[in-house]
Design a protein around this motif. Structure first.
Motif, PDB file in Angstrom:
ATOM      1  N   LEU A   1       0.839  -1.010  -0.037  1.00 56.61           N
ATOM      2  CA  LEU A   1      -0.172   0.108  -0.004  1.00 56.61           C
ATOM      3  C   LEU A   1       0.954   1.216   0.135  1.00 56.61           C
ATOM      4  CD1 LEU A   1      -2.519  -1.014   2.759  1.00 56.61           C
ATOM      5  CD2 LEU A   1      -2.732  -1.537   0.381  1.00 56.61           C
ATOM      6  N   ASN A   2       0.459   2.205  -0.921  1.00 54.23           N
ATOM      7  CA  ASN A   2       1.413   3.464  -0.616  1.00 54.23           C
ATOM      8  C   ASN A   2       0.480   4.807  -0.535  1.00 54.23           C
ATOM      9  OD1 ASN A   2       2.412   5.923  -1.917  1.00 54.23           O
ATOM     10  ND2 ASN A   2       3.940   4.575  -3.003  1.00 54.23           N
ATOM     11  N   ALA A   3       0.642   5.543   0.254  1.00 52.30           N
ATOM     12  CA  ALA A   3       0.033   6.507   0.476  1.00 52.30           C
ATOM     13  C   ALA A   3       0.944   7.600   1.157  1.00 52.30           C
ATOM     14  CB  ALA A   3      -1.353   6.392   1.098  1.00 52.30           C
ATOM     15  N   ASN A   4       0.516   9.009   1.086  1.00 52.66           N
ATOM     16  CA  ASN A   4       1.255   9.932   1.943  1.00 52.66           C
ATOM     17  C   ASN A   4       0.378  10.626   3.083  1.00 52.66           C
ATOM     18  OD1 ASN A   4       2.956  11.838   2.850  1.00 52.66           O
ATOM     19  ND2 ASN A   4       2.788  13.244   1.087  1.00 52.66           N
ATOM     20  N   LEU A   5      -0.323   9.726   3.868  1.00 57.12           N
ATOM     21  CA  LEU A   5      -1.124  10.151   4.927  1.00 57.12           C
ATOM     22  C   LEU A   5      -0.674   9.659   6.291  1.00 57.12           C
ATOM     23  CD1 LEU A   5      -4.283   8.465   3.116  1.00 57.12           C
ATOM     24  CD2 LEU A   5      -3.659  10.840   3.059  1.00 57.12           C
ATOM     25  N   ALA A   6      -1.312  10.275   7.142  1.00 59.57           N
ATOM     26  CA  ALA A   6      -0.695   9.985   8.636  1.00 59.57           C
ATOM     27  C   ALA A   6      -1.445   8.523   9.106  1.00 59.57           C
ATOM     28  CB  ALA A   6      -1.263  11.075   9.600  1.00 59.57           C
ATOM     29  N   THR A   7      -2.769   8.405   8.385  1.00 59.21           N
ATOM     30  CA  THR A   7      -3.411   6.992   8.646  1.00 59.21           C
ATOM     31  C   THR A   7      -3.452   6.169   7.392  1.00 59.21           C
ATOM     32  OG1 THR A   7      -4.573   7.827  10.386  1.00 59.21           O
ATOM     33  CG2 THR A   7      -5.183   5.751   9.548  1.00 59.21           C
ATOM     34  N   ILE A   8      -2.549   5.282   7.051  1.00 56.17           N
ATOM     35  CA  ILE A   8      -2.877   4.424   5.872  1.00 56.17           C
ATOM     36  C   ILE A   8      -3.686   3.327   5.908  1.00 56.17           C
ATOM     37  CG2 ILE A   8      -1.413   2.791   4.046  1.00 56.17           C
ATOM     38  CD1 ILE A   8       0.940   4.618   4.881  1.00 56.17           C
ATOM     39  N   ILE A   9      -3.747   2.657   7.117  1.00 57.48           N
ATOM     40  CA  ILE A   9      -4.918   1.849   7.231  1.00 57.48           C
ATOM     41  C   ILE A   9      -5.275   1.815   8.609  1.00 57.48           C
ATOM     42  CG2 ILE A   9      -5.104  -0.658   8.028  1.00 57.48           C
ATOM     43  CD1 ILE A   9      -2.346  -1.360   6.461  1.00 57.48           C
ATOM     44  N   ASP A  10      -6.803   2.078   8.794  1.00 55.86           N
ATOM     45  CA  ASP A  10      -7.608   2.153   9.883  1.00 55.86           C
ATOM     46  C   ASP A  10      -8.596   1.057  10.157  1.00 55.86           C
ATOM     47  OD1 ASP A  10      -8.945   3.331  12.098  1.00 55.86           O
ATOM     48  OD2 ASP A  10      -9.955   4.815  11.009  1.00 55.86           O
ATOM     49  N   ASP A  11      -8.108  -0.052  11.029  1.00 55.43           N
ATOM     50  CA  ASP A  11      -8.762  -1.137  11.363  1.00 55.43           C
ATOM     51  C   ASP A  11      -9.376  -0.922  12.567  1.00 55.43           C
ATOM     52  OD1 ASP A  11      -9.633  -3.872  11.731  1.00 55.43           O
ATOM     53  OD2 ASP A  11      -7.840  -4.762  11.299  1.00 55.43           O
ATOM     54  N   VAL A  12     -10.592  -0.407  12.448  1.00 55.83           N
ATOM     55  CA  VAL A  12     -11.789  -0.023  13.290  1.00 55.83           C
ATOM     56  C   VAL A  12     -12.065  -1.268  14.276  1.00 55.83           C
ATOM     57  CG1 VAL A  12     -13.863   0.876  14.136  1.00 55.83           C
ATOM     58  CG2 VAL A  12     -12.324   1.813  12.116  1.00 55.83           C
ATOM     59  N   VAL A  13     -12.001  -2.524  13.479  1.00 56.73           N
ATOM     60  CA  VAL A  13     -12.671  -3.638  13.920  1.00 56.73           C
ATOM     61  C   VAL A  13     -11.565  -4.378  15.022  1.00 56.73           C
ATOM     62  CG1 VAL A  13     -13.015  -6.140  13.620  1.00 56.73           C
ATOM     63  CG2 VAL A  13     -14.124  -4.152  12.160  1.00 56.73           C
ATOM     64  N   ALA A  14     -10.183  -4.159  14.626  1.00 53.97           N
ATOM     65  CA  ALA A  14      -9.044  -4.557  15.539  1.00 53.97           C
ATOM     66  C   ALA A  14      -8.650  -3.538  16.646  1.00 53.97           C
ATOM     67  CB  ALA A  14      -8.136  -5.175  14.674  1.00 53.97           C
ATOM     68  N   GLY A  15      -9.068  -2.226  16.391  1.00 52.21           N
ATOM     69  CA  GLY A  15      -8.516  -1.092  17.162  1.00 52.21           C
ATOM     70  C   GLY A  15      -7.168  -0.926  16.897  1.00 52.21           C
ATOM     71  N   VAL A  16      -6.693  -0.893  15.376  1.00 48.44           N
ATOM     72  CA  VAL A  16      -5.404  -0.759  14.980  1.00 48.44           C
ATOM     73  C   VAL A  16      -5.224   0.273  13.864  1.00 48.44           C
ATOM     74  CG1 VAL A  16      -3.556  -2.050  13.820  1.00 48.44           C
ATOM     75  CG2 VAL A  16      -4.713  -3.161  15.306  1.00 48.44           C
ATOM     76  N   THR A  17      -4.429   1.177  13.943  1.00 47.59           N
ATOM     77  CA  THR A  17      -4.163   2.010  13.045  1.00 47.59           C
ATOM     78  C   THR A  17      -2.590   1.981  12.668  1.00 47.59           C
ATOM     79  OG1 THR A  17      -5.675   3.919  14.007  1.00 47.59           O
ATOM     80  CG2 THR A  17      -3.911   4.592  12.516  1.00 47.59           C
ATOM     81  N   VAL A  18      -2.246   2.089  11.227  1.00 48.03           N
ATOM     82  CA  VAL A  18      -1.075   1.821  10.769  1.00 48.03           C
ATOM     83  C   VAL A  18      -0.833   3.251   9.852  1.00 48.03           C
ATOM     84  CG1 VAL A  18       0.435   0.338   9.361  1.00 48.03           C
ATOM     85  CG2 VAL A  18      -1.188  -0.594  10.769  1.00 48.03           C
ATOM     86  N   GLY A  19       0.463   3.740   9.929  1.00 45.69           N
ATOM     87  CA  GLY A  19       0.818   4.852   9.245  1.00 45.69           C
ATOM     88  C   GLY A  19       1.593   5.678  10.052  1.00 45.69           C
TER      89      GLY A  19
END
Length: 173
Positions: A130-148
């Motif tokens: 995955l490629n994005a110039n964002l503070a949050t690339i993945i927002d996994d609300v179900v698992a409570g995990v944010t990646v970026g």
């Protein structure tokens, strides 16, 4: 793509599709869908608060096994979302690029974890390259995990866990 009452959609393939300047979700797959494969997708500037691609399960039946490969997203709204996986399971997103700096996230996973065997769980997704110039690339609300991070850029691999004491809780980033 929407399933009819009591029906199941899939497998189906979308290839080399471009949706530009939508005022709503650009591409939506809704309901009981199995194995929808999208490749070579260009989804640009979804509506405010909407998604470039939204896969959502609006029924108690399963929506799973979807593959998104070679996805290009361009956004211009601060509240826009890239790919939303809502109430579906076992999806693979590979080689997705979000060009822009204002979107909320590239991939957002929402829904609930239900079903005794995890068949209807909003989890078990594999996200690669995955490629994005964002503070949050993945927002996994179900698992409570944010990646970026503030510099964003790349997530090589993420496997979303099924958040339940009785189901697989493995997670790899």
């Amino acid at each position: 793509l929407t399933t009819s009452a009591g029906g199941t959609l899939g497998p189906i393939r979308l290839s080399d599709v471009a949706v530009i300047t939508g005022s709503d979700d650009n591409i939506i797959v809704e309901g009981a869908c199995l194995s929808v494969v999208m490749s070579g997708i260009d989804s640009e500037r979804p509506g405010t608060g909407k998604a470039a691609i939204r896969i959502t399960n609006a029924s108690s039946s399963s929506s799973m096994g979807h593959v998104l490969s070679g996805v290009y997203i361009e956004e211009s709204e601060a509240t826009a979302l890239g790919i939303v996986l809502d109430g579906c399971a076992n999806c693979l997103v590979d080689c997705a690029v979000l060009n822009g700096t204002a979107a909320a996230s590239l991939v957002k996973i929402t829904g609930t974890v239900t079903g005794s065997d995890g068949a209807f769980a909003s989890a078990g997704h594999t996200l690669r390259n995955l490629n994005a110039n964002l503070a949050t690339i993945i927002d996994d609300v179900v698992a409570g995990v944010t990646v970026g991070n503030a510099q964003g850029r790349f997530v090589r691999y993420y496997h979303s866990p099924i958040v339940s004491a009785t189901l697989d809780t493995a997670q790899v980033v």
